[in-house]
Design a protein around this motif. Structure first.
Motif: not given
Length: 61
Positions: A30-52
């Protein structure tokens, strides 16, 4: 080809992560008018002890 990286604390369900990928993809298309098949999403999960915030680790709250 937009690539979006989302950093979150671990513990989300597979359904929540699926919904996150879907909604982030919609927002990018919606915001950058990119086709959905060109959008990549990476989820990086952190352990709670590694974030403050404000001098306190998430695992210590």
């Amino acid at each position: 080809m937009p690539i979006v990286t989302v950093q979150i604390l671990e513990g989300r369900t597979d359904d929540q992560k699926r919904a996150l990928v879907e909604e982030v993809t919609k927002a990018v298309t919606t915001t950058v008018d990119a086709p959905a098949d060109r959008v990549s999403v990476v989820i990086e999960e952190m352990k709670p002890q590694n974030f403050g915030k404000a001098g306190v680790r998430a695992s210590d709250q």
